[in-house]
Scaffold this motif. Structure first.
Motif: not given
Length: 206
Positions: A79-97
């Motif tokens: 809902r904050d109008r962002k696309l985010r890509v994550f690496d699920p193996r490492t967790g944490g914050d997105p690798v790209r926004v």
């Protein structure tokens, strides 16, 4: 008479609402859940006492999640109008926004098979319903078109024959046929109808 079945396992994922649940495409007994504290949690059903990984960085409600074909990446809309890509193996914050649709309502995302592309549906700031295609390496928008003006959320579904189906509550089905052209060609667009199916074709340069 209908038969009620008891669950074989219960996971206490959050004290708040669980909005999305999605199985991992390749890892057995692993699933992802998007919960009301603006995180995505990955669970191993063999050890459900605590999540295997927690994906954060969202500042508002997570509206949609999707794995790529191998499960090595996960994309979210919010809902904050962002696309985010994550690496699920490492967790944490997105690798790209990256920036998504301009409106806050009902954005959905689907991975386009084994390509480095995702498609999203959502709303513009003026409440136009839109569909967009994004390159996942940079989250650059490759193409966005306006579908119509209506309140219903459009649901995207990808098929292996390069067709993106868009479903709506009004029972209209649209199909986007995605292909690649040489870089020298300009993006083209066509629209037609076949019976009760509305067909829109986007051809974009890779």
């Amino acid at each position: 008479m209908p038969v009620d079945y008891l669950p074989v396992l219960r996971i206490d994922a959050s004290s708040r609402k669980v909005g999305q649940v999605l199985w991992h495409p390749t890892a057995q007994h692993v699933l992802a859940s998007a919960v009301g504290d603006h995180t995505v949690k990955l669970w191993d059903l063999g050890a459900p006492e605590a999540p295997r990984a927690v994906l954060g960085g969202h500042s508002d409600t997570i509206q949609s999640i999707a794995f790529n074909s191998t499960g090595q990446l996960l994309v979210t809309t919010s809902r904050d109008r962002k696309l985010r890509v994550f690496d699920p193996r490492t967790g944490g914050d997105p690798v790209r926004v990256g920036e998504g649709h301009g409106g806050i309502k009902g954005a959905r995302v689907v991975w386009l098979g084994d390509r480095d592309r995702v498609a999203t549906t959502g709303f513009s700031r003026m409440s136009d319903r839109q569909v967009g295609v994004w390159e996942t390496g940079s989250l650059k928008n490759l193409k966005t078109i306006t579908l119509d003006q209506s309140a219903g959320v459009v649901m995207p579904f990808w098929s292996d024959n390069n067709i993106l189906f868009l479903g709506k509550r009004c029972l209209t089905l649209r199909a986007l046929v995605l292909m690649s052209l040489p870089r020298t060609r300009q993006p083209e667009r066509a629209m037609g109808t076949f019976g009760t199916m509305s067909m829109r074709t986007i051809i974009y340069t890779r």
